[in-house]
Design a protein around this motif. Structure first.
Motif: not given
Length: 749
Positions: A55-73
């Motif tokens: 859960l830790g690695l998955f949540s870290c990967a998920l949040l880093s992906f989503l936050n970087q994705f939204f950073a350009y919007r």
């Protein structure tokens, strides 16, 4: 499992007769800590579990992906660890019920038995999962700060930087501060007087989530229902009816008036009357208003209203300050004296340095009046923070820092002694390796980052020097002065004409200090929750490296696959990829690095008067302090927090009046009315709702992108006329009002 009770319920004073084993010196000297943090520990609870790692690695990967994705919007939503903190609890309990309990041996570990399911899901696993997630959200910043350097090189300057150089830059700036932060733990983590107020919110939420929930509407059920609603609704403002993101009705009524649209536009004007029905616009820059106390919301609103609705109108229409009418009333772009967008690429030579003849040909850089004042208020905020803390908290900080040497250990520090501490050589090794790799980056790959080796050492020395005092300030007052302005100002004076060297210096000087403070803050959380220190260290380090790597991978993917990303003048009107944060970062690189502060805020620039804000900011808290001493019975005087008041609009730009209006409105509803009249509901569901709204928007935005966004399947009608600023139908809001200034799409005055 056994648990040793060491103190009666929080808030009750121990009775030595009934609890003879309790030493009064063990009790925390901080009342808030006594009322929030339990004084019990169960060292038998497993923490290195399959559930924690998965859960830790998955949540870290998920949040880093989503936050970087939204950073350009256009509305760059930041998803923090609270979403994972809430969502991982039912998932953890589900895994505890369903995973096999079979025990097995692993070769090389002797007779020791392992199991993927060692028992019930426990609070210590939960804390480490949340620490992983916090690393995935760059400790609340969304994504790694250094990614913005890659963005401006590739999109704004249109130059190249290799993936290897980018990765080394991101990882070293994220990890460098951990080295000296670890060596400072005994000064700012272990002492009871260093109590880190923000961690108590997390402790309270952990305890609330792990208390037995017998209500009909459990938090897990509420989370699921609200998630479905948030997920479903975002399809409307996110795709079907994007005008609901920016409801600027004043522009609709006065469709031909430049002045009216400047007043009514929520995205490019003063936002009078503008509202939104899109959660991403509410929480995109200022984070969720549900987690901000009402007094803080009112402090921010007071300064916001003063600046936007009094200072700006007087300066723009009344005084025409700095020729304000030649430029848009609200913009982060750079302009020529004739009100045209400044051609930055034309003043950069082949060596990625300032081309003096081209700069002289185009003329001085001009800022919108609001953007210039933003820097002035930034100067004042930095100076006022130092004097405010010194005068109002100086004695307290000194006493608590002295107590950290002479005071006795409290119960939490004593309980932590049962766990193996982190050897100092771990931190020395991390510091040495990170510095060595950074030096390689600044020598072997110097042509890509511009920064000389001495710049790295200077930035590191500056960050190290400030880490201890700023950590003490944060640990005792919950205020964290930033170094971003002072670092770019210093480097701009020492080495002007090199924009990437300036932002690299700022990132090494600012981010390494910021990461060090975040590292220590999380360590204090682990201290309160009785997490083994070595587990904390490894989770933070692994999470940071994983998150930085995924941030870069997502950035690289979007930068190479999305045509004209960040170039709002080249993007189609319905594109959300406008990168508002990177636009401000780019402008800062031009102002402080390429052109240099002397040509902007010095004798060769237009805005030398902004430097007086340093003096004004420094004097302001002194005046308030003297008034407090002169009138000690007036209890409202010490409540005047000038750093908060002055820095309230620090997110503008890239944040807009629309974001502030919505944030204040929603925050007032939940943290005043709901908190005051429905306190039990607020206590149970407020933070859960905050996390759920973020999660629903994030998942629907991803679904929309991969289902219709990749193939550019857009709807075309009045309600979707551009998902950026055009969707509010305020096309004239960016027009100047001065006579004789010709701008495409604007009427000539």
């Amino acid at each position: 499992m056994a648990s040793q009770e060491l103190q009666p319920a929080p808030g009750k004073k121990p009775d030595p007769e009934n609890h003879p084993a309790i030493d009064p010196d063990d009790i925390s000297p901080i009342e808030q800590v006594r009322l929030t943090v339990t004084n019990t520990d169960d060292p038998t609870l497993p923490v290195w579990t399959f559930r924690m790692w998965f859960l830790g690695l998955f949540s870290c990967a998920l949040l880093s992906f989503l936050n970087q994705f939204f950073a350009y919007r256009t509305e760059p939503l930041v998803i923090n660890q609270i979403m994972v903190q809430v969502a991982s609890l039912p998932i953890g309990h589900f895994m505890a019920r369903t995973l096999p309990t079979t025990r097995f041996r692993i070769p090389g570990f002797g007779q020791r038995l392992f199991s993927v399911n060692p028992g019930p899901f426990n609070i210590k696993e939960h804390v480490l999962i949340t620490i992983f997630a916090n690393a995935g959200s760059a400790f609340g910043d969304g994504s790694a700060y250094a990614v913005s350097i890659v963005n401006i090189i590739k999109t704004f300057y249109r130059r190249n930087i290799s993936f290897l150089a980018s990765w080394l830059l991101i990882i070293t700036t994220q990890v460098l501060g951990y080295g000296w932060a670890g060596l400072l733990r005994k000064y700012v983590v272990e002492p009871a007087h260093m109590w880190w107020p923000s961690t108590l919110v997390q402790v309270s939420l952990f305890r609330a989530l792990h208390e037995k929930d017998e209500q009909r509407m459990t938090r897990a059920k509420f989370f699921l229902i609200a998630l479905i609603c948030s997920f479903s609704w975002y399809a409307v403002p996110g795709y079907l009816f994007s005008t609901l993101t920016n409801i600027s009705w004043v522009c609709w009524v006065f469709s031909k008036s430049v002045t009216a649209q400047q007043i009514g536009s929520g995205m490019r004007g003063l936002g009078l009357g503008s509202i939104t029905l899109d959660w991403s616009a509410v929480a995109s820059f200022l984070r969720s208003p549900l987690s901000s106390p009402f007094f803080a919301i009112m402090n921010i609103f007071a300064r916001y209203a003063l600046i936007i609705y009094i200072v700006i109108p007087i300066s723009y229409w009344g005084l025409d300050l700095y020729g304000a009418s030649k430029f848009p009333i609200f913009s982060s772009h750079l302009f020529t004296a004739q009100g045209q967008i400044y051609n930055i690429t034309a003043i950069v030579n082949d060596k990625f340095e300032l081309d003096i003849p081209s700069y002289q040909k185009q003329g001085r850089i001009h800022l919108s009046m609001f953007f210039a004042l933003t820097y002035g208020f930034g100067f004042a905020t930095l100076a006022s923070t130092l004097t405010h803390v010194a005068f109002f908290y100086g004695r307290e900080i000194y006493q608590r820092y002295s107590a950290s040497y002479t005071g006795k250990e409290d119960i939490h520090t004593k309980l932590m002694r049962r766990y193996k501490d982190i050897p100092s050589w771990w931190f020395y090794l991390m510091l040495a390796v990170t510095l060595a790799v950074s030096l390689v980056l600044c020598t072997v790959l110097k042509d890509q980052v511009q920064m000389p080796w001495w710049g790295l050492l200077f930035a590191s020395a500056m960050a190290f020097t400030f880490t201890l005092p700023i950590s003490i300030i944060t640990a005792t007052t919950n205020q964290t002065p930033g170094l971003n302005i002072i670092t770019e100002y210093v480097m701009g004076i020492i080495l002007p004409g090199r924009p990437i060297a300036n932002v690299c210096f700022k990132t090494y000087g600012y981010t390494s200090m910021s990461q060090a403070v975040s590292f220590l803050n999380d360590f204090k959380l682990g201290h309160y929750m009785m997490i083994p220190p070595r587990s904390m260290f490894l989770v933070q380090f692994i999470g940071t490296v994983l998150a930085g790597t995924i941030n870069l991978a997502v950035a690289w993917w979007l930068l190479t696959s999305t045509e004209n990303i960040c170039q709002d003048e080249l993007l189609p009107p319905d594109s959300p990829w406008t990168c508002p944060d990177d636009r401000v970062f780019f402008d800062a690189s031009v102002i402080w690095g390429l052109v240099g502060p002397k040509r902007i805020f010095g004798s060769d620039g237009n805005y030398a008067a902004m430097n007086w804000f340093f003096l004004g900011g420094a004097i302001g808290p002194v005046i308030v302090w003297l008034l407090h001493k002169a009138f000690p019975k007036q209890s409202w005087i010490p409540l005047i927090n000038l750093p908060v008041l002055i820095g309230a609009t620090g997110m503008m730009p890239a944040a807009t009046p629309l974001n502030y209006n919505a944030w204040v409105l929603v925050g007032t509803i939940f943290n005043f009315f709901v908190f005051r009249y429905r306190k039990r509901w607020w206590q149970r569901y407020n933070y859960v709702l905050s996390a759920t709204l973020d999660a629903g928007v994030a998942f629907m935005a991803m679904l929309l992108y991969f289902s219709v966004g990749v193939e550019n399947k857009d709807l075309s009608w009045w309600g979707t006329n551009g998902q950026a600023s055009n969707s509010e139908h305020c096309d004239l809001a960016t027009c100047p009002t001065a006579k004789g200034i010709a701008v495409d799409g604007c009427p000539l005055n």
